[in-house]
Write an enzyme that holds these catalytic residues in place. Structure first.
Site, PDB file in Angstrom:
ATOM      1  N   ALA A   8       3.840  10.604   0.935  1.00  0.00           N
ATOM      2  CA  ALA A   8       4.657   9.884  -0.043  1.00  0.00           C
ATOM      3  C   ALA A   8       5.772   9.072   0.600  1.00  0.00           C
ATOM      4  O   ALA A   8       6.383   8.224  -0.038  1.00  0.00           O
ATOM      5  CB  ALA A   8       5.249  10.872  -1.042  1.00  0.00           C
ATOM      6  N   ARG A  13      11.104   2.457   8.955  1.00  0.00           N
ATOM      7  CA  ARG A  13      11.151   1.851  10.289  1.00  0.00           C
ATOM      8  C   ARG A  13       9.920   1.012  10.624  1.00  0.00           C
ATOM      9  O   ARG A  13       9.824   0.442  11.707  1.00  0.00           O
ATOM     10  CB  ARG A  13      11.351   2.949  11.349  1.00  0.00           C
ATOM     11  CG  ARG A  13      12.789   3.444  11.396  1.00  0.00           C
ATOM     12  CD  ARG A  13      12.915   4.639  12.319  1.00  0.00           C
ATOM     13  NE  ARG A  13      12.458   5.871  11.683  1.00  0.00           N
ATOM     14  CZ  ARG A  13      12.173   6.991  12.343  1.00  0.00           C
ATOM     15  NH1 ARG A  13      12.275   7.022  13.661  1.00  0.00           N
ATOM     16  NH2 ARG A  13      11.778   8.066  11.695  1.00  0.00           N
ATOM     17  N   THR A  77      10.020  17.354   2.217  1.00  0.00           N
ATOM     18  CA  THR A  77       8.642  17.822   2.389  1.00  0.00           C
ATOM     19  C   THR A  77       8.325  19.026   1.499  1.00  0.00           C
ATOM     20  O   THR A  77       7.193  19.177   1.040  1.00  0.00           O
ATOM     21  CB  THR A  77       8.389  18.188   3.871  1.00  0.00           C
ATOM     22  OG1 THR A  77       9.462  19.020   4.331  1.00  0.00           O
ATOM     23  CG2 THR A  77       8.315  16.950   4.740  1.00  0.00           C
ATOM     24  N   GLY A 136      11.856  19.485  14.214  1.00  0.00           N
ATOM     25  CA  GLY A 136      12.347  20.802  13.838  1.00  0.00           C
ATOM     26  C   GLY A 136      12.018  21.785  14.955  1.00  0.00           C
ATOM     27  O   GLY A 136      10.929  21.776  15.510  1.00  0.00           O
ATOM     28  N   GLU A 151      15.964  22.202  11.500  1.00  0.00           N
ATOM     29  CA  GLU A 151      15.815  20.760  11.690  1.00  0.00           C
ATOM     30  C   GLU A 151      16.843  20.247  12.694  1.00  0.00           C
ATOM     31  O   GLU A 151      17.953  20.777  12.769  1.00  0.00           O
ATOM     32  CB  GLU A 151      15.974  20.029  10.350  1.00  0.00           C
ATOM     33  CG  GLU A 151      14.838  20.271   9.378  1.00  0.00           C
ATOM     34  CD  GLU A 151      13.487  19.897   9.972  1.00  0.00           C
ATOM     35  OE1 GLU A 151      13.287  18.718  10.296  1.00  0.00           O
ATOM     36  OE2 GLU A 151      12.633  20.781  10.123  1.00  0.00           O
ATOM     37  N   ARG A 330     -23.577 -14.935  11.254  1.00  0.00           N
ATOM     38  CA  ARG A 330     -22.891 -14.478  10.037  1.00  0.00           C
ATOM     39  C   ARG A 330     -23.806 -13.556   9.246  1.00  0.00           C
ATOM     40  O   ARG A 330     -24.987 -13.421   9.558  1.00  0.00           O
ATOM     41  CB  ARG A 330     -22.448 -15.688   9.239  1.00  0.00           C
ATOM     42  CG  ARG A 330     -21.335 -16.469   9.962  1.00  0.00           C
ATOM     43  CD  ARG A 330     -21.033 -17.771   9.275  1.00  0.00           C
ATOM     44  NE  ARG A 330     -20.875 -17.584   7.845  1.00  0.00           N
ATOM     45  CZ  ARG A 330     -21.002 -18.567   6.949  1.00  0.00           C
ATOM     46  NH1 ARG A 330     -21.297 -19.794   7.339  1.00  0.00           N
ATOM     47  NH2 ARG A 330     -20.838 -18.317   5.670  1.00  0.00           N
ATOM     48  N   LYS A 348     -26.470 -18.304   9.359  1.00  0.00           N
ATOM     49  CA  LYS A 348     -26.082 -17.492   8.197  1.00  0.00           C
ATOM     50  C   LYS A 348     -27.314 -17.200   7.352  1.00  0.00           C
ATOM     51  O   LYS A 348     -28.103 -18.098   7.076  1.00  0.00           O
ATOM     52  CB  LYS A 348     -25.063 -18.271   7.351  1.00  0.00           C
ATOM     53  CG  LYS A 348     -24.527 -17.477   6.196  1.00  0.00           C
ATOM     54  CD  LYS A 348     -24.270 -18.327   4.955  1.00  0.00           C
ATOM     55  CE  LYS A 348     -25.544 -18.605   4.179  1.00  0.00           C
ATOM     56  NZ  LYS A 348     -25.313 -19.180   2.832  1.00  0.00           N
ATOM     57  N   TYR A 363     -26.319 -25.772  12.780  1.00  0.00           N
ATOM     58  CA  TYR A 363     -25.998 -24.903  11.657  1.00  0.00           C
ATOM     59  C   TYR A 363     -27.291 -24.551  10.933  1.00  0.00           C
ATOM     60  O   TYR A 363     -28.020 -25.435  10.465  1.00  0.00           O
ATOM     61  CB  TYR A 363     -25.030 -25.553  10.661  1.00  0.00           C
ATOM     62  CG  TYR A 363     -24.890 -24.689   9.422  1.00  0.00           C
ATOM     63  CD1 TYR A 363     -24.329 -23.414   9.524  1.00  0.00           C
ATOM     64  CD2 TYR A 363     -25.368 -25.103   8.182  1.00  0.00           C
ATOM     65  CE1 TYR A 363     -24.250 -22.579   8.423  1.00  0.00           C
ATOM     66  CE2 TYR A 363     -25.290 -24.268   7.064  1.00  0.00           C
ATOM     67  CZ  TYR A 363     -24.729 -23.009   7.195  1.00  0.00           C
ATOM     68  OH  TYR A 363     -24.663 -22.186   6.109  1.00  0.00           O
ATOM     69  N   TYR A 384     -26.455 -26.693   0.935  1.00  0.00           N
ATOM     70  CA  TYR A 384     -25.531 -26.614  -0.206  1.00  0.00           C
ATOM     71  C   TYR A 384     -25.362 -27.994  -0.811  1.00  0.00           C
ATOM     72  O   TYR A 384     -24.997 -28.945  -0.117  1.00  0.00           O
ATOM     73  CB  TYR A 384     -24.192 -26.079   0.319  1.00  0.00           C
ATOM     74  CG  TYR A 384     -23.148 -25.796  -0.732  1.00  0.00           C
ATOM     75  CD1 TYR A 384     -23.460 -25.066  -1.873  1.00  0.00           C
ATOM     76  CD2 TYR A 384     -21.845 -26.243  -0.562  1.00  0.00           C
ATOM     77  CE1 TYR A 384     -22.487 -24.797  -2.827  1.00  0.00           C
ATOM     78  CE2 TYR A 384     -20.864 -25.965  -1.502  1.00  0.00           C
ATOM     79  CZ  TYR A 384     -21.192 -25.245  -2.642  1.00  0.00           C
ATOM     80  OH  TYR A 384     -20.223 -24.981  -3.578  1.00  0.00           O
TER      81      TYR A 384
HETATM   82  C1  UD1 Z   1       9.254  16.989   9.554  1.00  0.00           C
HETATM   83  C2  UD1 Z   1       9.631  18.467   9.672  1.00  0.00           C
HETATM   84  C3  UD1 Z   1       9.998  18.781  11.102  1.00  0.00           C
HETATM   85  C4  UD1 Z   1       8.880  18.418  12.051  1.00  0.00           C
HETATM   86  C5  UD1 Z   1       8.489  16.956  11.850  1.00  0.00           C
HETATM   87  C6  UD1 Z   1       7.240  16.658  12.632  1.00  0.00           C
HETATM   88  C7  UD1 Z   1      10.580  19.106   7.535  1.00  0.00           C
HETATM   89  C8  UD1 Z   1      11.828  19.383   6.778  1.00  0.00           C
HETATM   90  N1  UD1 Z   1      10.726  18.738   8.797  1.00  0.00           N
HETATM   91  O1  UD1 Z   1      10.426  16.242   9.811  1.00  0.00           O
HETATM   92  O2  UD1 Z   1      10.299  20.153  11.242  1.00  0.00           O
HETATM   93  O3  UD1 Z   1       9.268  18.649  13.389  1.00  0.00           O
HETATM   94  O4  UD1 Z   1       8.217  16.673  10.474  1.00  0.00           O
HETATM   95  O5  UD1 Z   1       6.935  15.288  12.568  1.00  0.00           O
HETATM   96  O6  UD1 Z   1       9.521  19.249   6.969  1.00  0.00           O
HETATM   97  N2  UD1 Z   1       7.010  13.249   2.986  1.00  0.00           N
HETATM   98  C9  UD1 Z   1       6.687  13.185   1.649  1.00  0.00           C
HETATM   99  N3  UD1 Z   1       7.675  13.317   0.724  1.00  0.00           N
HETATM  100  C10 UD1 Z   1       8.970  13.513   1.068  1.00  0.00           C
HETATM  101  C11 UD1 Z   1       9.298  13.575   2.440  1.00  0.00           C
HETATM  102  C12 UD1 Z   1       8.289  13.436   3.385  1.00  0.00           C
HETATM  103  O7  UD1 Z   1       5.527  12.999   1.296  1.00  0.00           O
HETATM  104  O8  UD1 Z   1       9.797  13.633   0.167  1.00  0.00           O
HETATM  105  C13 UD1 Z   1       5.938  13.101   3.988  1.00  0.00           C
HETATM  106  C14 UD1 Z   1       6.120  11.857   4.830  1.00  0.00           C
HETATM  107  O9  UD1 Z   1       5.401  10.769   4.280  1.00  0.00           O
HETATM  108  C15 UD1 Z   1       5.543  12.301   6.170  1.00  0.00           C
HETATM  109  C16 UD1 Z   1       5.791  13.798   6.200  1.00  0.00           C
HETATM  110  O10 UD1 Z   1       6.003  14.190   4.873  1.00  0.00           O
HETATM  111  O11 UD1 Z   1       4.151  12.086   6.231  1.00  0.00           O
HETATM  112  C17 UD1 Z   1       6.964  14.186   7.086  1.00  0.00           C
HETATM  113  O12 UD1 Z   1       8.139  13.596   6.577  1.00  0.00           O
HETATM  114  P1  UD1 Z   1       9.296  13.090   7.522  1.00  0.00           P
HETATM  115  O13 UD1 Z   1      10.381  12.554   6.696  1.00  0.00           O
HETATM  116  O14 UD1 Z   1       8.741  12.232   8.592  1.00  0.00           O
HETATM  117  O15 UD1 Z   1       9.781  14.474   8.176  1.00  0.00           O
HETATM  118  P2  UD1 Z   1      10.585  14.653   9.511  1.00  0.00           P
HETATM  119  O16 UD1 Z   1      12.033  14.434   9.256  1.00  0.00           O
HETATM  120  O17 UD1 Z   1       9.950  13.898  10.592  1.00  0.00           O
END
Ligand code: UD1
Ligand code: MG
Length: 452
Positions: A8, A13, A77, A136, A151, A330, A348, A363, A384
């Protein structure tokens, strides 16, 4: 087993209007790689948590076996997993994957599942990093048992020194999730509901927490920006190239070939530098591909040689062909055995019979060409009329002179010859010479103008 893919996040970035998990790696969306790895484990339910990009993500990844959980706001997450809760089979374990960690291999996931054996336990896929910044950290008690995950932004100086990190991938006992997820708080540095806080809750409940180490670092690397995306693309391509080499394909340079799909091959295949393979490509025994060719959904018969700078898409090439340089095939181009197609020839939706040749500048569209036909330089099928497409038929052993226009629908009979420059608007009979050409005349009394 349930598998939940968290996808989600926005991916700020990436600086892109495309949602992060749809950015392509080897021609497929990042999340598609994760879905494919997940499918190899044959889960009972496969759920994607989506939010950013909404419908675009759903339609790009749509498949019958996928369930969708919308996370309207990205609150962390833990909150993301909570959105999938109603879709989980309660008796099975739940494996959490990230939509932006594309190269995770099914083998590592299987080892993680083994580590978390039983329905009760929790298992985390971890990795030791020389530079653990941003991840983390896995905090262990003096006995070496996992105590919690902290974290980076919440870690003490001492905890920041821990090099064992959370990849984010973990297996959880589904029966506990309802209670645990409801108990999560967001009183942390990022104001988010952390999935990682479930680890401390499991420890509190006296449940075992296991870890399994990822086999290779790149398997668990995530994509947050285009630099990481490019690095993982290179890693993926290097893996493909190594596999091709080990399977007997000769590559002029394993760092200069890209496979964005599947490449099947026979023995003694050679691929020169700078080639790109897309979709499903099959190269028969002894096929040679020259430098800088792009081949998409192409089948090439054994012994065919493709010279530099060819572009083939949706074509079938028989054995013993000689193609290029600078040839373009093609969709619907079907070449029989030992066909020669030379520079700046475009084909083609046409079949070309065995041993026929079009060596320069032509062609050929919507045509049926027999065997041993010779197509002269500059020949064009005028297929054509501005509204409809029409067919050109050229029977076996015909000889088409240079700079001929075949105004379709039109047929050239077996063994016919067309004189150079002919504009063919009616069928050309078999064996005869047909020519349409203004009479040539020479004026002996003509004088060249002189400068005044
Ligand atoms: C997370 C972990 C961290 C780990 C790291 C590895 C947590 C709190 N932290 O941190 O321990 O080392 O990944 O890469 O879980 N996402 C959602 N909804 C949200 C937030 C995130 O779907 O509300 C999805 C993001 O799209 C992504 C994944 O979860 O695919 C990880 O989210 P991200 O924000 O990158 O977590 P990190 O801060 O990197
Ligand atoms: Mg991340």
């Amino acid at each position: 087993m349930n598998i939940v893919i968290l996808a989600a996040g926005q991916g700020k970035r990436m600086y892109s209007s495309l949602p992060k998990v749809l950015h392509p790696l080897a021609g497929r969306p990042l999340a598609q790689h994760v879905i494919d790895a997940a499918r190899q484990l044959q889960p009972e339910s496969l759920i994607v948590v989506y939010g950013h990009g909404g419908e675009a993500v759903r339609s790009a990844l749509a498949a019958d076996d996928l369930l969708w959980a919308l996370q309207a706001e990205q609150l962390g997450t833990g909150h993301a997993l909570a959105q999938a809760l109603p879709l989980l089979a309660p008796a099975a374990q739940t494996l959490v994957l990230y939509g932006d960690v594309p190269l995770i291999a099914a083998a590592s996931l299987r080892r993680l599942l083994l580590a978390g054996e039983g329905q009760e336990g929790l298992a985390i896929l971890t990795v030791e990093l020389a530079d653990p910044g941003g991840y983390g950290r896995i905090v262990r008690d003096p006995m070496g048992k996992v105590a919690c995950i902290v974290e980076e932004k919440d870690a003490s100086a001492e905890e920041k020194g821990i090099r064992e990190v959370n990849t984010g991938i973990m297996v959880l006992p589904t029966a506990h999730l309802q209670t645990w997820l409801a108990a999560l708080k967001n009183d942390n540095a990022q104001g988010e509901y952390y999935l990682t806080d479930l680890v401390a809750l499991a420890v509190e409940a006296g449940l075992p927490v296991h870890t399994a180490a990822a086999a290779l670092e790149w398997e668990v690397q995530g994509v947050n920006d285009k630099l990481q995306l490019a690095q993982l693309e290179r890693q993926y391509q290097r893996n493909q190239a190594d596999a091709l080499l080990l399977a007997g394909v000769r590559l002029a340079d394993p760092a200069r070939v890209d496979v964005r799909g599947s490449l099947k091959h026979g023995r003694d295949v050679f691929i020169d530098v700078g080639c790109v393979f897309e979709g499903e490509v099959e190269l028969g025994d002894g096929v040679e591909i020259g430098p800088y060719c792009v081949l998409r959904n192409v089948r090439i018969g054994s012994g065919s040689r493709v010279a530099a700078y060819c572009h083939f898409d949706g074509a079938v090439i028989g054995p013993g062909g000689i193609l290029g340089p600078y040839a373009r095939l093609r969709p619907g181009a079907e070449l029989g055995p030992e066909v020669h197609i030379g520079n700046f020839v475009e084909i083609k939706k046409s079949t070309i019979g065995a041993q026929s040749k079009a060596n320069h500048l032509a062609y050929i569209g919507d045509a049926e060409i027999g065997q041993r036909v010779n197509i002269g330089a500059g020949t064009i099928t005028c297929n054509y009329d501005g509204v409809n497409k029409h067919k050109t038929i050229i029977e076996d052993d015909a000889f088409i002179g240079s700079d001929t226009q075949l105004v379709a629908p039109v047929t050239v009979g077996r063994g016919a010859t067309l004189g150079a420059g002919t504009t063919l608007t009616k069928n050309a009979p078999a064996e005869a010479l047909t020519v349409s050409r203004a009479k040539q005349l020479s004026l002996t009394s003509w004088e060249r103008p002189k400068k005044k």
